[in-house]
Design an enzyme around this catalytic site. Structure first.
Site, mmCIF file in Angstrom:
data_model
loop_
_atom_site.group_PDB
_atom_site.id
_atom_site.type_symbol
_atom_site.label_atom_id
_atom_site.label_comp_id
_atom_site.label_asym_id
_atom_site.label_seq_id
_atom_site.Cartn_x
_atom_site.Cartn_y
_atom_site.Cartn_z
ATOM 1 N N LYS A 135 0.834 -1.214 0.000
ATOM 2 C CA LYS A 135 0.000 0.000 0.000
ATOM 3 C C LYS A 135 0.866 1.261 0.000
ATOM 4 O O LYS A 135 0.482 2.279 -0.561
ATOM 5 C CB LYS A 135 -0.966 -0.007 1.190
ATOM 6 C CG LYS A 135 -2.020 -1.099 1.051
ATOM 7 C CD LYS A 135 -3.290 -0.808 1.832
ATOM 8 C CE LYS A 135 -4.333 -1.870 1.492
ATOM 9 N NZ LYS A 135 -5.613 -1.680 2.163
ATOM 10 N N LYS A 217 -3.702 -10.111 -6.057
ATOM 11 C CA LYS A 217 -4.962 -10.580 -5.471
ATOM 12 C C LYS A 217 -6.138 -9.720 -5.951
ATOM 13 O O LYS A 217 -5.948 -8.539 -6.283
ATOM 14 C CB LYS A 217 -4.881 -10.600 -3.942
ATOM 15 C CG LYS A 217 -5.017 -9.279 -3.268
ATOM 16 C CD LYS A 217 -5.465 -9.430 -1.801
ATOM 17 C CE LYS A 217 -5.850 -8.059 -1.271
ATOM 18 N NZ LYS A 217 -6.718 -8.019 -0.147
ATOM 19 N N LYS A 220 -10.993 -5.011 -3.907
ATOM 20 C CA LYS A 220 -12.123 -4.117 -4.203
ATOM 21 C C LYS A 220 -11.668 -2.700 -4.501
ATOM 22 O O LYS A 220 -12.415 -1.913 -5.049
ATOM 23 C CB LYS A 220 -13.161 -4.158 -3.084
ATOM 24 C CG LYS A 220 -12.675 -3.770 -1.696
ATOM 25 C CD LYS A 220 -13.892 -3.649 -0.776
ATOM 26 C CE LYS A 220 -13.839 -4.556 0.417
ATOM 27 N NZ LYS A 220 -12.806 -4.192 1.396
HETATM 28 P P1 ATP Z 1 -8.735 -3.421 0.014
HETATM 29 O O1 ATP Z 1 -8.742 -3.902 -1.397
HETATM 30 O O2 ATP Z 1 -9.419 -2.102 0.205
HETATM 31 O O3 ATP Z 1 -7.389 -3.506 0.687
HETATM 32 P P2 ATP Z 1 -9.596 -5.950 0.896
HETATM 33 O O4 ATP Z 1 -10.793 -6.471 0.182
HETATM 34 O O5 ATP Z 1 -8.273 -6.509 0.580
HETATM 35 O O6 ATP Z 1 -9.654 -4.390 0.777
HETATM 36 P P3 ATP Z 1 -10.900 -6.344 3.463
HETATM 37 O O7 ATP Z 1 -12.199 -5.856 3.004
HETATM 38 O O8 ATP Z 1 -10.538 -5.821 4.785
HETATM 39 O O9 ATP Z 1 -9.702 -6.065 2.470
HETATM 40 O O10 ATP Z 1 -10.893 -7.929 3.503
HETATM 41 C C1 ATP Z 1 -11.847 -8.662 4.200
HETATM 42 C C2 ATP Z 1 -11.479 -10.106 4.172
HETATM 43 O O11 ATP Z 1 -11.436 -10.606 2.838
HETATM 44 C C3 ATP Z 1 -10.099 -10.406 4.775
HETATM 45 O O12 ATP Z 1 -10.188 -11.559 5.586
HETATM 46 C C4 ATP Z 1 -9.227 -10.701 3.588
HETATM 47 O O13 ATP Z 1 -8.180 -11.609 3.877
HETATM 48 C C5 ATP Z 1 -10.214 -11.315 2.624
HETATM 49 N N1 ATP Z 1 -9.813 -11.111 1.239
HETATM 50 C C6 ATP Z 1 -9.635 -9.916 0.622
HETATM 51 N N2 ATP Z 1 -9.273 -10.093 -0.668
HETATM 52 C C7 ATP Z 1 -9.205 -11.449 -0.856
HETATM 53 C C8 ATP Z 1 -8.892 -12.274 -1.983
HETATM 54 N N3 ATP Z 1 -8.571 -11.746 -3.143
HETATM 55 N N4 ATP Z 1 -8.922 -13.607 -1.815
HETATM 56 C C9 ATP Z 1 -9.251 -14.154 -0.635
HETATM 57 N N5 ATP Z 1 -9.574 -13.438 0.466
HETATM 58 C C10 ATP Z 1 -9.552 -12.096 0.364
#
Ligand code: ATP
Ligand code: LTN
Length: 354
Positions: A135, A217, A220
């Site tokens: 980040k 990965k 969002k």
């Molecule tokens: P950002 O993209 O804003 O960093 P994020 O989607 O990575 O957000 P969170 O919304 O906090 O982060 O994630 C919520 C949960 O979803 C966490 O447990 C994270 O490990 C899981 N997660 C996020 N992205 C993935 C992915 N691509 N595959 C599997 N698990 C995920």
């Protein structure tokens, strides 16, 4: 390291619960950031597992808005996304009657414990966090201290509730490890105070990859909407995004690191259908990517349709959502205060009068 992460969904909830009497259920904590709408990655990596625990565990699921502001957020959008995420938790099958659902900023104890843990966290530990490094690269000009201490807040979230298990995606492994280190450090320096939590990750799809760049990965906050599938996407959008997803020129459906795009779709298919990777590979022997993508899209569409419908319905019922997070905060705070009181006493703070 591997023995602390319960990576395997084959563990039955009843096996884990069995270690304690019914009156003293094991505790689960997890959260997601209202930094956008929920993706298929969030669902498969985390939220789907949250629902698995709700019958047998004492579950706390939070919308972690304090974490979300570590990157700039538009205020009106953040407020809207907080409601949307809460609605999506419920639409995904999390039952507010069984779980405590709350908004992180409503429980002030998260920040209080974070401060204490900050004083016990080494700069070097935070410098090693890969999420911070990733980040930081994206916002070099606006690198804020919150982004750096983000994992300490996450540790506070988990330790306040004395969580036994933390269902998360693979990307959070390092943060769970830090949480365990901080809990042990505090317990050793003072005396036993915190439960040492374990991560819980799904067998497939613990790391759902971007549809446009399968080395990254699915996130969002990706600037390219074709890179992710949102739970709120309609059927046409889902089918289009999967059809356009980046694959390779091999042309054979195989589960291999050299075919990262196809591997990602197989993982998604396996998780949603309950079929094994081997079964899927043999089902598509001799068939092209077109058929495989189309059938993967069908499974995704059918899984997400009821979730989307329930989500849209809930969004129209703001008063209901308000009731949920209001009563959730009261329950969460009672639990959190109990831990914080112990912490303050152990570190030598004078107890408040009254
Ligand atoms: P950002 O993209 O804003 O960093 P994020 O989607 O990575 O957000 P969170 O919304 O906090 O982060 O994630 C919520 C949960 O979803 C966490 O447990 C994270 O490990 C899981 N997660 C996020 N992205 C993935 C992915 N691509 N595959 C599997 N698990 C995920
Ligand atoms: N850091 C997590 C979100 C998160 C979390 C938590 C997950 C904040 N606090 C506590 C589990 C437990 C993320 O970015 N996905």
């Amino acid at each position: 390291m591997s023995e602390i992460i319960k990576e395997n969904t084959e563990i039955k909830c009843s096996d884990l619960v069995g270690e304690k009497s019914n009156t003293e259920k094991k505790i689960i904590f997890s959260g997601a950031q209202p930094s956008g709408k929920m993706t298929l990655g969030n669902y498969l990596g985390a939220i789907k597992n949250w629902t698995m625990f709700q019958d047998d565990y004492e579950c706390y699921y939070s919308v972690v808005d304090l974490h979300a502001i570590t990157v700039p957020q538009d205020p009106a959008t953040l407020r809207r996304q907080t409601f949307e995420l809460l609605a999506q938790y419920i639409a995904c099958g999390i039952d507010p009657e069984k779980c405590t659902l709350f908004i992180q900023s409503h429980v002030i104890e998260h920040l209080e414990l974070m401060w204490v843990l900050n004083t016990m966290t080494y700069m070097g530990e935070l410098n090693r966090m890969t999420q911070f490094k990733d980040k930081a690269k994206k916002s070099e000009l606006n690198l804020n201290a919150g982004l750096f201490t983000y994992p300490v807040l996450m540790a506070a979230d988990i330790l306040l509730y004395q969580a036994d298990l933390v269902p998360v995606g693979e990307d959070q492994r390092q943060h769970i490890e830090l949480t365990r280190d901080l809990a042990n450090r505090f317990n050793n320096r003072f005396s036993d105070t915190f439960k040492i939590p374990e991560g819980f990750m799904p067998k497939e799809a613990a790391r759902v990859m971007s549809l446009q760049d399968p080395s990254k990965k699915m996130s969002k906050s990706d600037s390219d909407p074709n890179a992710f599938i949102l739970l709120a996407d309609d059927s046409d959008a889902i089918a289009r995004k999967i059809k356009r997803s980046v694959t390779d020129s091999v042309g054979v459906v195989r589960y291999s690191d050299e075919q990262a795009g196809i591997k990602n779709l197989i993982d998604i298919y396996a998780n949603l259908s309950g079929k094994s990777v081997e079964e899927i590979v043999s089902m598509y022997e001799g068939k092209g990517y077109g058929v495989f993508k189309q059938e993967t899209a069908e499974i995704v569409v059918e899984t997400l349709r009821p979730i989307r419908e329930k989500y849209l319905y809930l969004l129209e019922n703001k008063d209901y959502l308000k009731e949920i997070y209001a009563s959730g905060a009261v329950k969460a705070q009672a639990k959190a205060r109990k831990t914080l009181r112990k912490v303050y006493k152990k570190i030598g703070f004078v107890a408040r009068e009254r």
